[in-house]
Write a protein that holds these residues in place. Structure first.
Motif, PDB file in Angstrom:
ATOM      1  N   ILE A  15      10.899  40.577  10.683  1.00 47.81           N
ATOM      2  CA  ILE A  15      10.239  40.105  11.900  1.00 47.81           C
ATOM      3  C   ILE A  15      10.960  38.916  12.534  1.00 47.81           C
ATOM      4  O   ILE A  15      11.123  38.848  13.765  1.00 47.81           O
ATOM      5  N   LEU A  16      11.427  37.981  11.709  1.00 44.84           N
ATOM      6  CA  LEU A  16      11.860  36.691  12.226  1.00 44.84           C
ATOM      7  C   LEU A  16      13.375  36.493  12.310  1.00 44.84           C
ATOM      8  O   LEU A  16      13.873  35.879  13.257  1.00 44.84           O
ATOM      9  N   VAL A  17      14.100  36.958  11.320  1.00 43.59           N
ATOM     10  CA  VAL A  17      15.520  36.605  11.224  1.00 43.59           C
ATOM     11  C   VAL A  17      16.343  37.377  12.251  1.00 43.59           C
ATOM     12  O   VAL A  17      16.266  38.608  12.321  1.00 43.59           O
ATOM     13  N   PRO A  18      17.141  36.678  13.076  1.00 44.22           N
ATOM     14  CA  PRO A  18      17.998  37.380  14.048  1.00 44.22           C
ATOM     15  C   PRO A  18      19.224  37.971  13.353  1.00 44.22           C
ATOM     16  O   PRO A  18      19.698  37.440  12.352  1.00 44.22           O
ATOM     17  N   GLU A  19      19.721  39.066  13.899  1.00 50.49           N
ATOM     18  CA  GLU A  19      20.928  39.680  13.348  1.00 50.49           C
ATOM     19  C   GLU A  19      22.157  38.917  13.827  1.00 50.49           C
ATOM     20  O   GLU A  19      22.208  38.431  14.955  1.00 50.49           O
ATOM     21  N   SER A  20      23.120  38.791  12.947  1.00 55.86           N
ATOM     22  CA  SER A  20      24.400  38.178  13.310  1.00 55.86           C
ATOM     23  C   SER A  20      25.477  38.791  12.438  1.00 55.86           C
ATOM     24  O   SER A  20      25.226  39.126  11.275  1.00 55.86           O
ATOM     25  N   LYS A  21      26.657  38.959  12.994  1.00 58.19           N
ATOM     26  CA  LYS A  21      27.777  39.494  12.228  1.00 58.19           C
ATOM     27  C   LYS A  21      29.071  39.134  12.935  1.00 58.19           C
ATOM     28  O   LYS A  21      29.067  38.608  14.059  1.00 58.19           O
ATOM     29  N   ASN A  22      30.181  39.415  12.288  1.00 60.22           N
ATOM     30  CA  ASN A  22      31.499  39.119  12.835  1.00 60.22           C
ATOM     31  C   ASN A  22      31.772  40.024  14.027  1.00 60.22           C
ATOM     32  O   ASN A  22      31.857  41.248  13.870  1.00 60.22           O
ATOM     33  N   PRO A  23      31.902  39.481  15.237  1.00 58.01           N
ATOM     34  CA  PRO A  23      32.126  40.344  16.424  1.00 58.01           C
ATOM     35  C   PRO A  23      33.490  41.007  16.430  1.00 58.01           C
ATOM     36  O   PRO A  23      33.711  41.943  17.185  1.00 58.01           O
ATOM     37  N   GLN A  24      34.412  40.517  15.580  1.00 61.68           N
ATOM     38  CA  GLN A  24      35.751  41.104  15.558  1.00 61.68           C
ATOM     39  C   GLN A  24      35.745  42.500  14.956  1.00 61.68           C
ATOM     40  O   GLN A  24      36.632  43.307  15.233  1.00 61.68           O
ATOM     41  N   GLY A  25      34.770  42.799  14.102  1.00 61.61           N
ATOM     42  CA  GLY A  25      34.692  44.121  13.488  1.00 61.61           C
ATOM     43  C   GLY A  25      35.887  44.448  12.620  1.00 61.61           C
ATOM     44  O   GLY A  25      36.463  45.530  12.715  1.00 61.61           O
ATOM     45  N   ASP A  26      36.295  43.500  11.759  1.00 64.85           N
ATOM     46  CA  ASP A  26      37.440  43.737  10.874  1.00 64.85           C
ATOM     47  C   ASP A  26      37.236  44.991  10.024  1.00 64.85           C
ATOM     48  O   ASP A  26      36.120  45.319   9.623  1.00 64.85           O
ATOM     49  N   ARG A  27      38.364  45.662   9.738  1.00 67.31           N
ATOM     50  CA  ARG A  27      38.288  46.825   8.854  1.00 67.31           C
ATOM     51  C   ARG A  27      37.872  46.381   7.466  1.00 67.31           C
ATOM     52  O   ARG A  27      38.253  45.298   7.008  1.00 67.31           O
ATOM     53  N   PRO A  28      37.086  47.200   6.755  1.00 65.63           N
ATOM     54  CA  PRO A  28      36.667  46.811   5.397  1.00 65.63           C
ATOM     55  C   PRO A  28      37.856  46.718   4.458  1.00 65.63           C
ATOM     56  O   PRO A  28      38.723  47.594   4.445  1.00 65.63           O
ATOM     57  N   ASP A  29      37.896  45.656   3.688  1.00 67.00           N
ATOM     58  CA  ASP A  29      38.978  45.422   2.728  1.00 67.00           C
ATOM     59  C   ASP A  29      38.518  45.940   1.363  1.00 67.00           C
ATOM     60  O   ASP A  29      38.098  45.172   0.492  1.00 67.00           O
ATOM     61  N   LEU A  30      38.611  47.254   1.165  1.00 70.54           N
ATOM     62  CA  LEU A  30      38.061  47.874  -0.038  1.00 70.54           C
ATOM     63  C   LEU A  30      38.834  47.466  -1.291  1.00 70.54           C
ATOM     64  O   LEU A  30      38.235  47.175  -2.331  1.00 70.54           O
ATOM     65  N   LEU A  31      40.154  47.428  -1.206  1.00 70.73           N
ATOM     66  CA  LEU A  31      40.935  47.038  -2.373  1.00 70.73           C
ATOM     67  C   LEU A  31      40.686  45.574  -2.726  1.00 70.73           C
ATOM     68  O   LEU A  31      40.555  45.219  -3.904  1.00 70.73           O
ATOM     69  N   GLY A  32      40.596  44.714  -1.712  1.00 74.25           N
ATOM     70  CA  GLY A  32      40.294  43.312  -1.963  1.00 74.25           C
ATOM     71  C   GLY A  32      38.942  43.141  -2.621  1.00 74.25           C
ATOM     72  O   GLY A  32      38.773  42.324  -3.538  1.00 74.25           O
TER      73      GLY A  32
END
Length: 498
Positions: free
Chosen positions: A196-213
């Motif tokens: 209900i309360l918490v706003p969404e936020s994320k990296n706007p750059q949309g970096d590719r997932p670093d699966l190996l890292g």
């Protein structure tokens, strides 16, 4: 700079602060508290688990360690996932996983089921530990962030201190499974409030997932923590310690190499060129090293030397957490930090903490008042230094990488605390073993083999002497951490000013 993404514009809510930021902070602190309670609450249930589930010593160790191993191994990965996919989503997912794991643990009828449930709770705990701090950084303005982080840090201390107390109360009135099932209403309430309360936020750059890292960091950190946990019991030169330690060194070196070569790293290695970042990280390792290890030893002193029960020992260490809570919830520590500046706040706070550890090491023979003085000093110093260091780490990282920053902060704390318990415990055992003539190294074992009252007194004195030496080592580590962090942060400020 190669490998570093350009800082994204701060969300509109950060400039002025989210309208419901203090209510949201209460919600995420409630979520954080459930994770922190579970770090210590299981310790008081060990006798019940041993009798009711027929758990062997190795089973008990895995019940405790499965949670911390999974959580510490996944902190960086969880923070990166929160930045990429959304901190609100990952916070909600963490609450669900933690709640499901708690339900399975509370209803477990075998040690294997309980160990698996604890591992599942560790996954949820990693998500919660990273997203709560990242969300706090997103919803508060830069001017209010120190106070918000102070409250967040105070909840950490409150969870650490009240875990054994709550566990003891629950076991006095209910069966052992209740210590896990109590998480369910808290997690459910927090989940509703988050949605209900918490706003969404994320990296706007949309970096590719670093699966190996992500894979390398998880394997490397889990191996490192496993080696540290295993050291005191199996010996630092045993294969059970050297094998995982070697894996950790190789894998983490490969992780650092990989992260420095790809254009979308999970952990940008260029962060370590920032003196503010490296100073805060170095100080955080040493503050948790000294504080975590020394408090672990203090609990043993109260129970084995002074003869207090687990609940009474927990009550007598509570003033430390109460001091942190009082100074941070009133905003006093944030005001002091603003007036003194970050470098001086960290240096002075850790010097006060070192004085507290010195008091515990040298004045415990005079009864509880000397210990109480030490606990109050440690609490006052931690109330100023810990939030200042967390803010230094988070503010030296671009806002769009807040989840990774929280993951680094959590990883440093887990590593420092585990290393403190292992190293200071080794100092204690070495000094204790040198002061007794019986074969057993543990205090209960040595007392069981003692043939007379005078020999038992000598064994207890040897244990107390070992505790004093280890507490002094912890005090030196904390003081050194304050000096290192303060100097590096001061140099960073001069460079930025120039």
């Amino acid at each position: 700079m190669y490998g570093m993404t350009a800082p994204a514009p701060a969300p509109a809510t950060v400039a002025q602060g989210h309208p419901q930021r203090w209510l949201i902070l209460g919600v995420i602190c409630l979520a954080q508290l459930t994770v922190l309670l579970d770090n210590t609450i299981l310790n008081v249930a060990i006798p019940s688990l041993t009798s009711e589930l027929g758990a062997a010593t190795s089973d008990i160790q895995w019940m405790i360690n499965a949670y911390s191993l999974v959580q510490s191994g996944l902190l960086l990965t969880a923070g990166s996932a929160a930045d990429r996919y959304g901190r609100k989503k990952m916070l909600a997912a963490g609450l669900v996983l933690f709640g499901v794991g708690s339900l399975v643990a509370g209803l477990a009828d075998s040690t294997a089921q309980l160990i698996a449930a604890r591992a599942g709770m560790g996954v949820g705990g990693a998500l919660l530990m990273t997203t709560t701090l990242a969300v706090a950084m997103q919803i508060f303005s830069p001017e209010e962030q120190p106070k918000a982080i102070g409250i967040w840090a105070a909840v950490n201390s409150l969870g650490f201190a009240t875990g054994p107390l709550l566990g003891g109360f629950m076991l006095n009135h209910f069966w052992w499974g209740a210590i896990f099932l109590i998480n369910l209403p808290v997690a459910a309430l927090a989940l509703v409030a988050v949605v209900i309360l918490v706003p969404e936020s994320k990296n706007p750059q949309g970096d590719r997932p670093d699966l190996l890292g992500a894979l390398l960091s998880t394997i490397g950190m889990a191996s490192l923590v496993f080696a540290i946990i295993s050291g005191p019991e199996h010996g630092w030169t045993s294969g059970r310690v050297l094998g995982p330690a070697a894996v950790a060194v190789v894998v983490l070196a490969g992780f650092a190499y990989w992260e420095s070569r790809i254009p979308y790293p999970m952990l940008d290695m260029h962060f370590f060129r920032d003196r503010r970042f490296t100073g805060a990280v170095a100080g955080a390792v040493l503050i948790t090293f000294g504080m975590g290890g020394s408090l672990f030893l203090l609990t043993q002193h109260m129970q084995f030397v002074l003869g207090y029960g687990p609940l009474e020992a927990g009550l007598r260490t509570a003033p430390l957490a109460l001091m942190i809570v009082a100074l941070n919830f009133t905003g006093l520590s944030a005001r002091w930090s603003t007036r003194l500046g970050t470098p001086l706040s960290i240096g002075l706070g850790m010097a006060v903490m070192a004085a507290g550890l010195l008091s515990i090491a040298t004045l415990t023979d005079h009864g509880y008042p000397g210990t109480l003085l030490g606990l109050v000093l440690i609490g006052a110093g931690a109330a100023v230094a810990s939030p200042a260091m967390a803010h230094a780490i988070m503010s030296s990282i671009p806002p769009e990488k807040a989840g990774v920053g929280a993951g680094i902060n959590g990883t440093v704390a887990e590593f420092g605390q585990g290393l403190g318990v292992a190293v200071l415990g080794a100092v204690l055992n070495a000094r204790f073993a040198a002061g007794i003539s019986v074969a057993a190294v543990s205090l209960p074992g040595a007392l069981a083999e003692a043939g007379s009252a005078s020999e038992r007194a000598r064994i207890t004195d040897a244990f107390a002497s070992g505790l004093e030496s280890s507490q002094l080592v912890g005090a030196v580590a904390v003081l050194l951490g304050g000096v290192v962090a303060g100097v590096l942060l001061r140099r960073a400020e001069r460079v930025e000013g120039a």
